[in-house]
Design a protein around this motif. Structure first.
Motif, PDB file in Angstrom:
ATOM      1  N   CYS A 110      -3.378  -3.305   3.998  1.00 30.98           N
ATOM      2  CA  CYS A 110      -3.752  -2.793   5.317  1.00 30.98           C
ATOM      3  C   CYS A 110      -4.699  -3.754   6.043  1.00 30.98           C
ATOM      4  CB  CYS A 110      -4.350  -1.392   5.208  1.00 30.98           C
ATOM      5  SG  CYS A 110      -3.112  -0.138   4.760  1.00 30.98           S
ATOM      6  N   CYS A 137       0.833  -1.197   0.000  1.00 27.34           N
ATOM      7  CA  CYS A 137       0.000   0.000   0.000  1.00 27.34           C
ATOM      8  C   CYS A 137       0.868   1.248   0.000  1.00 27.34           C
ATOM      9  CB  CYS A 137      -0.892  -0.025   1.233  1.00 27.34           C
ATOM     10  SG  CYS A 137      -1.885   1.448   1.434  1.00 27.34           S
ATOM     11  N   HIS A 140     -10.872   2.539   3.399  1.00 25.49           N
ATOM     12  CA  HIS A 140      -9.537   2.157   2.956  1.00 25.49           C
ATOM     13  C   HIS A 140      -9.332   0.641   3.123  1.00 25.49           C
ATOM     14  CE1 HIS A 140      -5.160   2.996   2.255  1.00 25.49           C
ATOM     15  NE2 HIS A 140      -5.101   1.791   2.810  1.00 25.49           N
ATOM     16  N   ALA A 172      -0.392   4.231   0.628  1.00 22.77           N
ATOM     17  CA  ALA A 172      -0.962   5.199   1.573  1.00 22.77           C
ATOM     18  C   ALA A 172      -1.393   4.470   2.840  1.00 22.77           C
ATOM     19  CB  ALA A 172      -2.142   5.922   0.941  1.00 22.77           C
ATOM     20  N   GLN A 173      -0.466   3.707   3.397  1.00 22.60           N
ATOM     21  CA  GLN A 173      -0.772   2.860   4.548  1.00 22.60           C
ATOM     22  C   GLN A 173      -1.419   3.633   5.689  1.00 22.60           C
ATOM     23  OE1 GLN A 173       2.460   0.539   6.065  1.00 22.60           O
ATOM     24  NE2 GLN A 173       2.014  -1.122   4.650  1.00 22.60           N
ATOM     25  N   CYS A 180      -8.190  -2.181   0.390  1.00 25.20           N
ATOM     26  CA  CYS A 180      -6.743  -2.412   0.477  1.00 25.20           C
ATOM     27  C   CYS A 180      -6.403  -3.715   1.206  1.00 25.20           C
ATOM     28  CB  CYS A 180      -6.080  -1.228   1.170  1.00 25.20           C
ATOM     29  SG  CYS A 180      -4.322  -1.472   1.430  1.00 25.20           S
TER      30      CYS A 180
HETATM   31 ZN    ZN Z   1      -3.669   0.458   2.582  1.00 24.17          ZN
END
Ligand code: ZN
Length: 190
Positions: free
Chosen positions: A40, A4, A33, A6-7, A37
């Motif tokens: 995450c 990811c 999110h 944009a963790q 994702c």
């Molecule tokens: Zn993520």
């Protein structure tokens, strides 16, 4: 699995999992999110797996070191008996444990403005090193560093004076606070 870009920060993920996120918008954003994702989501599952065993780990004396407020809240909700000592810089606090304590938590307050991470060093009589934690992330300017020790370990300690020092991590190493725990081995009768 794709990494990811944009963790969700570890702290946020932990707060989400511990249900400590205050405002609904943030919870919605995290959930959106997570839905999209895999990376995450996998991190969240890992945390959750750790969490189900948390109370058991504590009672086995295997939880020690620095913990976040979210983890501490979670432990308390799970019925772990926490003995807490809260210190401001320059303070000396008497410390003892009582029958039934599972965990001793030392909460160190300081002015963390402009500081991202700290080093905590704990020394005993004659500056003998007892514990050292490097690069501990700081939870904001008014936050606190939570040092956790199993009650069983503290129970074995003789009466002694513990000196705790917080310094900013990195090149500057500015001292943020010194604290003293005056540990007494004799347990007052409850
Ligand atoms: Zn993520």
């Amino acid at each position: 699995m794709a990494t990811c870009k944009a963790q969700i920060p570890e702290e946020t993920l932990l707060d989400y999992w511990a249900r400590d996120l205050a405002d609904g918008d943030e919870t919605d954003r995290v959930e959106e999110h997570l839905f999209a994702c895999g990376d995450c989501s996998a991190r969240l599952r890992h945390l959750a797996a750790l969490g189900t065993g948390l109370g058991t780990l504590v009672r086995q004396g295997r939880v020690s070191g620095i913990v976040s407020r979210a983890i501490l809240n979670r432990l308390q909700r799970e019925g772990v008996h926490v003995r807490m000592f809260s210190l401001v810089p320059g303070e000396t606090v008497p410390c003892a444990i009582f029958p039934g304590d599972d965990l001793v938590v030392t909460a160190l307050r300081a002015d963390f403005s402009g500081v991202d991470a700290v080093t905590l060093s704990v020394t005993g009589p004659g500056e003998s090193p007892i514990a050292r934690f490097e690069d501990v992330p700081v939870p904001g300017p008014g936050g606190e560093v939570l040092w956790v020790t199993p009650a069983a370990v503290v129970h074995e300690m003789p009466s002694m004076r513990l000196q705790l020092t917080l310094a900013s991590a990195g090149a500057t190493r500015a001292e943020l606070g010194r604290y003293v725990l005056e540990h007494s081995a004799s347990t007052p009768s409850a």
